[in-house]
Scaffold this motif. Structure first.
Motif, short mmCIF file in Angstrom:
data_model
loop_
_atom_site.label_atom_id
_atom_site.label_comp_id
_atom_site.label_asym_id
_atom_site.label_seq_id
_atom_site.Cartn_x
_atom_site.Cartn_y
_atom_site.Cartn_z
N ALA A 21 3.33 0.01 -3.13
CA ALA A 21 2.18 0.59 -3.83
C ALA A 21 0.90 0.41 -3.02
CB ALA A 21 2.03 -0.06 -5.20
N LEU A 22 0.72 -0.74 -2.39
CA LEU A 22 -0.47 -0.98 -1.58
C LEU A 22 -0.53 -0.01 -0.41
CD1 LEU A 22 -0.46 -4.89 -1.47
CD2 LEU A 22 -2.04 -3.44 -2.75
N ALA A 23 0.61 0.23 0.23
CA ALA A 23 0.65 1.14 1.37
C ALA A 23 0.41 2.59 0.95
CB ALA A 23 1.98 1.01 2.10
N CYS A 24 1.00 2.99 -0.17
CA CYS A 24 0.88 4.38 -0.61
C CYS A 24 -0.51 4.70 -1.13
CB CYS A 24 1.92 4.68 -1.69
SG CYS A 24 3.61 4.74 -1.06
N ALA A 25 -1.26 3.70 -1.57
CA ALA A 25 -2.60 3.92 -2.09
C ALA A 25 -3.65 3.98 -0.98
CB ALA A 25 -2.97 2.82 -3.08
N ALA A 26 -3.24 3.82 0.27
CA ALA A 26 -4.17 3.85 1.40
C ALA A 26 -3.70 4.90 2.39
CB ALA A 26 -4.23 2.48 2.07
N ARG A 27 -4.54 5.89 2.67
CA ARG A 27 -4.13 6.97 3.57
C ARG A 27 -3.83 6.46 4.97
NH1 ARG A 27 -8.48 11.79 2.12
NH2 ARG A 27 -8.58 11.40 -0.12
N ALA A 28 -4.49 5.39 5.38
CA ALA A 28 -4.28 4.86 6.73
C ALA A 28 -2.93 4.19 6.89
CB ALA A 28 -5.39 3.87 7.08
N ALA A 29 -2.23 3.95 5.79
CA ALA A 29 -0.96 3.21 5.85
C ALA A 29 0.25 4.11 5.60
CB ALA A 29 -0.97 2.08 4.83
N THR A 30 0.11 5.42 5.88
CA THR A 30 1.21 6.35 5.63
C THR A 30 2.46 6.00 6.43
OG1 THR A 30 -0.36 8.12 5.15
CG2 THR A 30 1.89 8.78 5.64
N ASP A 31 2.29 5.62 7.70
CA ASP A 31 3.45 5.26 8.52
C ASP A 31 4.17 4.04 7.95
OD1 ASP A 31 2.84 7.35 10.15
OD2 ASP A 31 2.06 6.15 11.81
N LEU A 32 3.40 3.11 7.42
CA LEU A 32 3.98 1.93 6.80
C LEU A 32 4.74 2.32 5.53
CD1 LEU A 32 4.03 -1.01 7.57
CD2 LEU A 32 1.96 -1.37 6.23
N ALA A 33 4.15 3.22 4.75
CA ALA A 33 4.82 3.71 3.54
C ALA A 33 6.14 4.40 3.90
CB ALA A 33 3.91 4.68 2.79
N ALA A 34 6.15 5.12 5.03
CA ALA A 34 7.38 5.78 5.48
C ALA A 34 8.46 4.77 5.82
CB ALA A 34 7.06 6.66 6.69
N ALA A 35 8.07 3.67 6.46
CA ALA A 35 9.05 2.62 6.78
C ALA A 35 9.62 2.02 5.51
CB ALA A 35 8.39 1.55 7.64
N PHE A 36 8.77 1.81 4.52
CA PHE A 36 9.24 1.25 3.25
C PHE A 36 10.17 2.24 2.54
CE2 PHE A 36 5.08 -1.39 2.78
CZ PHE A 36 5.56 -2.29 3.72
N ALA A 37 9.82 3.52 2.56
CA ALA A 37 10.66 4.54 1.91
C ALA A 37 12.03 4.60 2.57
CB ALA A 37 9.96 5.89 1.95
N ASP A 38 12.06 4.51 3.90
CA ASP A 38 13.35 4.51 4.61
C ASP A 38 14.21 3.33 4.17
OD1 ASP A 38 12.71 6.80 5.97
OD2 ASP A 38 12.07 5.76 7.81
N ALA A 39 13.59 2.16 4.01
CA ALA A 39 14.34 0.97 3.59
C ALA A 39 14.87 1.13 2.17
CB ALA A 39 13.45 -0.26 3.69
N LEU A 40 14.09 1.78 1.32
CA LEU A 40 14.50 1.94 -0.08
C LEU A 40 15.58 3.00 -0.27
CD1 LEU A 40 11.03 1.69 -1.83
CD2 LEU A 40 12.91 0.05 -1.98
N ALA A 41 15.79 3.84 0.74
CA ALA A 41 16.81 4.88 0.62
C ALA A 41 18.20 4.29 0.41
CB ALA A 41 16.80 5.77 1.86
N SER A 42 18.42 3.08 0.94
CA SER A 42 19.73 2.44 0.80
C SER A 42 19.68 1.20 -0.09
CB SER A 42 20.27 2.05 2.17
OG SER A 42 19.36 1.19 2.84
N SER A 43 18.56 0.99 -0.76
CA SER A 43 18.41 -0.18 -1.62
C SER A 43 19.13 0.02 -2.94
CB SER A 43 16.93 -0.45 -1.88
OG SER A 43 16.75 -1.49 -2.82
N LYS A 44 19.51 -1.08 -3.57
CA LYS A 44 20.20 -1.02 -4.87
C LYS A 44 19.47 -1.84 -5.92
CE LYS A 44 23.52 1.44 -3.07
NZ LYS A 44 23.63 2.88 -3.39
#
Length: 278
Positions: free
Chosen positions: A181-204
């Motif tokens: 949430a912190l990364a997605c609420a900051a435009r400067a942290a889009t690349d970080l949000a992408a890394a988190f989204a990639d990790a969550l793709a396989s999370s359970k």
């Protein structure tokens, strides 16, 4: 001590192991904490400072790893917490030191500070702190600031990559905030949000869906259309029902005047006449 060889020499002398285990009575910090929280030697993060290609940051990071190796070899405890509950890896993450984070993460499980924040929380706040310090006033300073921001984003993403095996981007601190949430609420942290989204793709994790929609709301309010698009793609990939979430997100985007987010949500199928969307 100014360099790693000097530190090793001190540690090998009589009483060196006591130095490695020293803890400040006022803050609870060890020498290892101090190494991880130390600024680069030239110490100037301003946009007007003389810029480089990032090699100075990399060199200082490598030097800090040598310091840490010397301390750990003489009994320093990487899991020791200061009076705020932060361990050395929390501070290394906040300073965006990927080599140091990788070294301290070896064999270590996730840790939280007194406010429930993991090292991933510190990575995001470290990147945002760097962003806030960049206040260029001239075209030359703006160019230098953008280059520095790109390097900080790269280093933050590298830190996150090292931490994601033991730290979840949907872990909530005591205030309910997640690194995602912190990364997605900051435009400067889009690349970080992408890394988190990639990790969550396989999370359970059972709480993932709730956390993703919380982050999506923050992205919509902040005008982070790229982060919002990442989260919508993640939701589709995980097979979640997005139809009930689109209208509330549209309302949040419209209330904040986030036109790109509003268009994205309308294209995704948000109903502008849905009462849930205002």
């Amino acid at each position: 001590v100014a360099d790693a060889p000097g530190a090793r020499k001190m540690l090998m002398e009589k009483g060196g192991s006591r130095l490695a285990a020293f803890r400040c009575a006022a803050t609870g910090r060890t020498v290892l904490h101090s190494v991880c929280d130390r600024l680069r030697r030239d110490g100037d993060d301003s946009a007007g400072a003389q810029e480089d290609d990032g090699s100075k940051d990399d060199a200082w990071d490598a030097d800090a790893v040598r310091f840490a190796d010397a301390l750990l070899a003489h009994g320093a405890d990487p899991g020791a917490a200061d009076d705020c509950g932060a361990t050395a890896i929390h501070l290394a993450a906040a300073r965006l030191r990927p080599q140091l984070v990788a070294r301290l993460a070896r064999g270590q499980s996730s840790s939280i500070d007194a406010r429930g924040r993991t090292p991933l929380h510190y990575v995001v706040t470290g990147l945002l702190t760097t962003t806030r310090r960049l206040r260029p006033r001239t075209p030359a300073q703006r160019e230098a600031a953008m280059a520095r921001l790109e390097r900080a984003t790269r280093r933050a993403t590298e830190c996150a990559t090292e931490l994601l095996s033991t730290n979840s981007p949907t872990a909530r601190d005591k205030a309910g905030s997640t690194p995602l949430a912190l990364a997605c609420a900051a435009r400067a942290a889009t690349d970080l949000a992408a890394a988190f989204a990639d990790a969550l793709a396989s999370s359970k994790e059972a709480d993932d869906e709730v956390c993703v929609w919380d982050a999506a709301k923050g992205a919509a309010k902040a005008g982070g259309h790229r982060s919002l698009a990442l989260l919508l793609d993640l939701a589709r990939a995980r097979g979640w029902d997005i139809s009930t979430e689109l209208s509330p997100l549209l309302r949040a985007a419209c209330e904040r005047g986030a036109l790109r987010c509003a268009r994205l949500l309308l294209e995704a199928g948000a109903d502008p006449d849905d009462p849930g969307g205002g």
